[in-house]
Design a protein around this motif. Structure first.
Motif, PDB file in Angstrom:
ATOM      1  N   GLN A  68       5.309 -12.292  19.675  1.00  0.00           N
ATOM      2  CA  GLN A  68       5.399 -10.835  19.581  1.00  0.00           C
ATOM      3  C   GLN A  68       6.094 -10.502  18.265  1.00  0.00           C
ATOM      4  OE1 GLN A  68       7.592  -9.167  22.870  1.00  0.00           O
ATOM      5  NE2 GLN A  68       6.835 -10.744  24.265  1.00  0.00           N
ATOM      6  N   LEU A  69       5.453  -9.699  17.439  1.00  0.00           N
ATOM      7  CA  LEU A  69       6.045  -9.275  16.167  1.00  0.00           C
ATOM      8  C   LEU A  69       6.501  -7.832  16.293  1.00  0.00           C
ATOM      9  CD1 LEU A  69       6.701  -9.480  13.138  1.00  0.00           C
ATOM     10  CD2 LEU A  69       4.287  -8.962  12.681  1.00  0.00           C
ATOM     11  N   HIS A  70       7.781  -7.595  16.019  1.00  0.00           N
ATOM     12  CA  HIS A  70       8.336  -6.240  15.972  1.00  0.00           C
ATOM     13  C   HIS A  70       8.844  -6.008  14.551  1.00  0.00           C
ATOM     14  CE1 HIS A  70       8.372  -5.392  20.322  1.00  0.00           C
ATOM     15  NE2 HIS A  70       8.523  -6.699  20.426  1.00  0.00           N
ATOM     16  N   THR A  71       8.447  -4.888  13.969  1.00  0.00           N
ATOM     17  CA  THR A  71       8.894  -4.578  12.618  1.00  0.00           C
ATOM     18  C   THR A  71       9.809  -3.357  12.638  1.00  0.00           C
ATOM     19  OG1 THR A  71       6.930  -3.221  12.193  1.00  0.00           O
ATOM     20  CG2 THR A  71       6.826  -5.553  11.550  1.00  0.00           C
ATOM     21  N   TYR A  72      10.619  -3.258  11.602  1.00  0.00           N
ATOM     22  CA  TYR A  72      11.600  -2.187  11.476  1.00  0.00           C
ATOM     23  C   TYR A  72      11.327  -1.450  10.172  1.00  0.00           C
ATOM     24  CZ  TYR A  72      13.498  -4.732  15.294  1.00  0.00           C
ATOM     25  OH  TYR A  72      13.619  -5.358  16.503  1.00  0.00           O
ATOM     26  N   LYS A  73      10.818  -0.230  10.319  1.00  0.00           N
ATOM     27  CA  LYS A  73      10.358   0.566   9.186  1.00  0.00           C
ATOM     28  C   LYS A  73      11.481   0.800   8.166  1.00  0.00           C
ATOM     29  CE  LYS A  73       7.998   5.019   8.349  1.00  0.00           C
ATOM     30  NZ  LYS A  73       7.628   4.710   7.051  1.00  0.00           N
ATOM     31  N   ASP A  74      11.132   0.566   6.918  1.00  0.00           N
ATOM     32  CA  ASP A  74      12.021   0.814   5.775  1.00  0.00           C
ATOM     33  C   ASP A  74      13.304  -0.011   5.821  1.00  0.00           C
ATOM     34  OD1 ASP A  74      10.213   2.698   4.716  1.00  0.00           O
ATOM     35  OD2 ASP A  74      11.092   4.294   5.934  1.00  0.00           O
ATOM     36  N   GLN A  75      13.298  -1.114   6.527  1.00  0.00           N
ATOM     37  CA  GLN A  75      14.475  -1.973   6.620  1.00  0.00           C
ATOM     38  C   GLN A  75      14.245  -3.242   5.806  1.00  0.00           C
ATOM     39  OE1 GLN A  75      17.439  -1.051   8.445  1.00  0.00           O
ATOM     40  NE2 GLN A  75      16.271   0.835   8.171  1.00  0.00           N
ATOM     41  N   GLY A  76      15.318  -3.764   5.223  1.00  0.00           N
ATOM     42  CA  GLY A  76      15.237  -4.941   4.373  1.00  0.00           C
ATOM     43  C   GLY A  76      15.494  -6.239   5.121  1.00  0.00           C
ATOM     44  N   HIS A  77      15.891  -7.245   4.380  1.00  0.00           N
ATOM     45  CA  HIS A  77      16.075  -8.595   4.918  1.00  0.00           C
ATOM     46  C   HIS A  77      17.162  -8.660   5.987  1.00  0.00           C
ATOM     47  CE1 HIS A  77      15.509 -12.893   4.817  1.00  0.00           C
ATOM     48  NE2 HIS A  77      16.798 -13.098   4.608  1.00  0.00           N
ATOM     49  N   LEU A  78      18.182  -7.849   5.841  1.00  0.00           N
ATOM     50  CA  LEU A  78      19.289  -7.854   6.804  1.00  0.00           C
ATOM     51  C   LEU A  78      19.194  -6.658   7.746  1.00  0.00           C
ATOM     52  CD1 LEU A  78      22.154  -8.947   4.390  1.00  0.00           C
ATOM     53  CD2 LEU A  78      20.774 -10.377   5.895  1.00  0.00           C
ATOM     54  N   PHE A  79      17.978  -6.334   8.169  1.00  0.00           N
ATOM     55  CA  PHE A  79      17.726  -5.177   9.026  1.00  0.00           C
ATOM     56  C   PHE A  79      18.572  -5.193  10.296  1.00  0.00           C
ATOM     57  CE2 PHE A  79      15.055  -8.482  10.654  1.00  0.00           C
ATOM     58  CZ  PHE A  79      15.109  -8.313  12.023  1.00  0.00           C
ATOM     59  N   PHE A  80      18.897  -6.357  10.785  1.00  0.00           N
ATOM     60  CA  PHE A  80      19.630  -6.487  12.044  1.00  0.00           C
ATOM     61  C   PHE A  80      21.046  -5.930  11.948  1.00  0.00           C
ATOM     62  CE2 PHE A  80      19.364 -10.446   9.711  1.00  0.00           C
ATOM     63  CZ  PHE A  80      20.705 -10.738   9.460  1.00  0.00           C
ATOM     64  N   LEU A  81      21.541  -5.698  10.737  1.00  0.00           N
ATOM     65  CA  LEU A  81      22.853  -5.082  10.575  1.00  0.00           C
ATOM     66  C   LEU A  81      22.790  -3.566  10.784  1.00  0.00           C
ATOM     67  CD1 LEU A  81      24.091  -7.011   7.414  1.00  0.00           C
ATOM     68  CD2 LEU A  81      24.699  -7.432   9.808  1.00  0.00           C
ATOM     69  N   ASN A  82      21.586  -3.005  10.753  1.00  0.00           N
ATOM     70  CA  ASN A  82      21.402  -1.560  10.901  1.00  0.00           C
ATOM     71  C   ASN A  82      20.807  -1.167  12.243  1.00  0.00           C
ATOM     72  OD1 ASN A  82      22.172  -1.048   8.176  1.00  0.00           O
ATOM     73  ND2 ASN A  82      20.178  -1.821   7.557  1.00  0.00           N
ATOM     74  N   GLU A  83      20.149  -2.070  12.895  1.00  0.00           N
ATOM     75  CA  GLU A  83      19.382  -1.748  14.101  1.00  0.00           C
ATOM     76  C   GLU A  83      19.894  -2.517  15.321  1.00  0.00           C
ATOM     77  OE1 GLU A  83      17.125   0.533  14.091  1.00  0.00           O
ATOM     78  OE2 GLU A  83      16.772   0.807  11.962  1.00  0.00           O
ATOM     79  N   GLU A  84      21.207  -2.656  15.424  1.00  0.00           N
ATOM     80  CA  GLU A  84      21.788  -3.516  16.462  1.00  0.00           C
ATOM     81  C   GLU A  84      21.353  -3.152  17.874  1.00  0.00           C
ATOM     82  OE1 GLU A  84      23.689  -1.565  14.433  1.00  0.00           O
ATOM     83  OE2 GLU A  84      25.053  -2.820  13.309  1.00  0.00           O
ATOM     84  N   GLN A  85      21.387  -1.872  18.224  1.00  0.00           N
ATOM     85  CA  GLN A  85      21.081  -1.449  19.589  1.00  0.00           C
ATOM     86  C   GLN A  85      19.631  -1.733  19.954  1.00  0.00           C
ATOM     87  OE1 GLN A  85      23.353  -0.417  21.848  1.00  0.00           O
ATOM     88  NE2 GLN A  85      21.703  -0.517  23.335  1.00  0.00           N
ATOM     89  N   ILE A  86      18.724  -1.343  19.077  1.00  0.00           N
ATOM     90  CA  ILE A  86      17.297  -1.558  19.335  1.00  0.00           C
ATOM     91  C   ILE A  86      17.002  -3.049  19.461  1.00  0.00           C
ATOM     92  CG2 ILE A  86      14.975  -1.322  18.344  1.00  0.00           C
ATOM     93  CD1 ILE A  86      16.010   1.277  17.012  1.00  0.00           C
ATOM     94  N   ILE A  87      17.557  -3.836  18.560  1.00  0.00           N
ATOM     95  CA  ILE A  87      17.329  -5.282  18.582  1.00  0.00           C
ATOM     96  C   ILE A  87      17.894  -5.899  19.856  1.00  0.00           C
ATOM     97  CG2 ILE A  87      17.936  -7.461  17.454  1.00  0.00           C
ATOM     98  CD1 ILE A  87      17.748  -5.844  14.790  1.00  0.00           C
TER      99      ILE A  87
END
Length: 163
Positions: free
Chosen positions: A134-153
């Protein structure tokens, strides 16, 4: 390595091959010339080191989180330059594509659409090659996207592990 112990795999900003490999028609990575340019610039200019760290974040992230990026620039400034260059040299040679077709575990692949370190094409390649992915992408997020999208992830990982 431990197929009887691993039942799920979660990959963040992942790639099977960091650089393109035209000889095998693989263009899911970065051109080797870019990696070589990074190595040269990092080793010759302190300012380039900060520019290198900038590409871990998308333009949107850089605009919104300038204070956050300054913190990481300071934290990463203690990393010896030779470690970064050695890491880039290692990444330029590793090729894990041969393991993808024998991978039997359910996989969750998370990737930022504005990742300048590992292009989204690499994530798409992985998703195509791994049988149950399963591929989930995060719009307009860079390599360290997980630092910005903690709750969703956290929610996506929890759901993935529960099913």
């Amino acid at each position: 390595l431990f197929p009887n112990l691993v039942t799920r795999l979660i990959l963040l900003s992942a790639t099977a091959r960091f650089v393109d490999h035209p000889e095998s028609n693989y263009y899911g990575g970065l051109p080797l010339a870019i990696v070589n340019r990074w190595k040269k610039r990092i080793s010759t200019e302190q300012k380039s080191l900060l520019t290198f760290y900038d590409i871990f974040f998308s333009a949107e992230e850089r605009d919104k989180k300038a204070h956050f990026m300054q913190f990481y620039a300071l934290a990463w400034s203690d990393i010896p330059i030779r470690y970064l260059i050695n890491g880039l040299e290692f990444l330029a040679t590793v090729d894990e594509r041969g393991y993808l077709t024998i991978h039997l575990h359910k996989t969750l692949l998370l990737h930022g659409t504005a990742d300048e370190i590992i292009p989204l094409t690499s994530a798409s390649y992985l998703a195509e090659q791994i049988r149950d992915c399963q591929l989930h992408t995060y719009k307009d997020q860079g390599h360290l996207f997980f630092l910005n999208e903690e709750q969703i992830i956290a929610e996506q990982i929890t759901e993935f592990l529960a099913n």
